[in-house]
Enzyme design. Structure first.
Site, PDB file in Angstrom:
ATOM      1  N   ASP A  13      10.013  27.242  98.235  1.00 40.12           N
ATOM      2  CA  ASP A  13       9.982  25.827  98.659  1.00 40.12           C
ATOM      3  C   ASP A  13       9.123  24.904  97.786  1.00 40.12           C
ATOM      4  O   ASP A  13       8.361  24.072  98.324  1.00 40.12           O
ATOM      5  CB  ASP A  13       9.506  25.728 100.124  1.00 40.12           C
ATOM      6  CG  ASP A  13      10.464  26.385 101.107  1.00 40.12           C
ATOM      7  OD1 ASP A  13      11.464  26.975 100.676  1.00 40.12           O
ATOM      8  OD2 ASP A  13      10.191  26.328 102.327  1.00 40.12           O
ATOM      9  N   HIS A  86      11.884  16.239 106.835  1.00 44.86           N
ATOM     10  CA  HIS A  86      11.629  16.740 105.472  1.00 44.86           C
ATOM     11  C   HIS A  86      12.822  17.556 104.983  1.00 44.86           C
ATOM     12  O   HIS A  86      13.553  18.139 105.782  1.00 44.86           O
ATOM     13  CB  HIS A  86      10.357  17.606 105.434  1.00 44.86           C
ATOM     14  CG  HIS A  86      10.496  18.883 106.218  1.00 44.86           C
ATOM     15  ND1 HIS A  86      10.354  18.942 107.584  1.00 44.86           N
ATOM     16  CD2 HIS A  86      10.809  20.149 105.831  1.00 44.86           C
ATOM     17  CE1 HIS A  86      10.553  20.180 108.003  1.00 44.86           C
ATOM     18  NE2 HIS A  86      10.844  20.937 106.960  1.00 44.86           N
ATOM     19  N   LYS A 111      17.672  27.743 103.348  1.00 48.82           N
ATOM     20  CA  LYS A 111      17.323  28.179 104.711  1.00 48.82           C
ATOM     21  C   LYS A 111      17.013  26.958 105.559  1.00 48.82           C
ATOM     22  O   LYS A 111      16.662  25.911 105.029  1.00 48.82           O
ATOM     23  CB  LYS A 111      16.121  29.134 104.653  1.00 48.82           C
ATOM     24  CG  LYS A 111      14.898  28.490 104.035  1.00 48.82           C
ATOM     25  CD  LYS A 111      13.759  29.463 103.893  1.00 48.82           C
ATOM     26  CE  LYS A 111      12.554  28.803 103.283  1.00 48.82           C
ATOM     27  NZ  LYS A 111      12.009  27.681 104.052  1.00 48.82           N
ATOM     28  N   CYS A 156       6.085  29.201 105.269  1.00 49.31           N
ATOM     29  CA  CYS A 156       7.239  29.875 104.654  1.00 49.31           C
ATOM     30  C   CYS A 156       6.836  31.072 103.799  1.00 49.31           C
ATOM     31  O   CYS A 156       7.542  32.086 103.787  1.00 49.31           O
ATOM     32  CB  CYS A 156       8.071  28.873 103.883  1.00 49.31           C
ATOM     33  SG  CYS A 156       8.889  27.709 105.034  1.00 49.31           S
TER      34      CYS A 156
END
Ligand code: VGL
Ligand code: ZN
Length: 208
Positions: A13, A86, A111, A156
């Site tokens: 990410d 986001h 994801k 994450c």
């Protein structure tokens, strides 16, 4: 350490909305980019994750009247922290940071695209059962070891590292190539859980 051919480097990410000044800013999130880029150059096999939510996603506070970011809510699969909007699919905020060295990545796992389920982990959505396919990919490619860096350490990165251990992979988290959000002590809790689960913690300099 395990050899290159059995090791996958997973960069989690590194997207615009997690950068300082953006909607879900992670403090120092931009500082990891040179460290991550160096790692990318050191591994033969590289994968990226991309948080990829539809507009109105269930993890957004704005989707729940009366709620504000960082509140929690009980959803069918458990307790969910609510976030500012986001990484909405197709927006600039969901793009990888322009300086991320993504060219050599062999796989991008998206994801969080199920409207009603969040997904911090690169392996399973937050219901714990909806798979992304990464475990199958790793097994088919013969990867037994995963090295993880990126954002955010306590969400994450943490959920990915702990799922990888549960799936039987050996796991290394590169501490200076991650930054955390730290909601209610979540960053210290993540490092504690890593230790309990047998997640190895290294500094990037040790991988030179
Ligand atoms: C993340 C909160 C919400 C992360 C993603 O990348 O750690 N955190 N969505
Ligand atoms: Zn998200």
């Amino acid at each position: 350490m395990t050899g290159q051919s059995e090791t996958l480097l997973l960069i989690v990410d590194v997207q615009n909305d997690f950068m300082p000044g953006s909607s879900l800013a992670v403090a120092g999130g931009d500082e990891i980019i040179p460290v991550v880029n160096k790692l990318v150059g050191q591994f033969d096999n590289v994968a990226l994750t991309q948080d990829w939510h539809p507009a109105g996603h269930t993890s957004f506070a704005a989707s729940h009247p009366g709620k504000v970011p960082y509140d929690t809510i009980l959803l069918p699969y458990g307790l969910q922290t609510l976030w500012p909007n986001h990484c909405v699919q197709g927006t600039a905020g969901a793009d990888f940071h322009r300086d991320l060295e993504a060219t050599r990545a062999q796989l991008v796992i998206r994801k969080g695209y199920h409207p009603d389920i969040d997904s911090y982990s690169a392996f399973f959505a937050a219901d714990g059962t909806t798979a992304t396919g990464l475990a199958g990919y790793m097994r088919e490619r013969g990867f037994s070891h995963i090295v993880i860096a990126g954002l955010a350490t306590d969400f994450c990165v943490a959920w990915s590292a702990l799922d990888a251990r549960r799936l039987g992979f050996s796991v290394t988290v590169v501490e200076d190539a991650c930054r955390g959000i730290d909601v209610d002590g979540s960053l210290a809790a993540a490092w504690r859980q890593f230790q309990q689960a047998g997640v190895e913690r290294v500094a990037s300099a040790l991988l030179d």
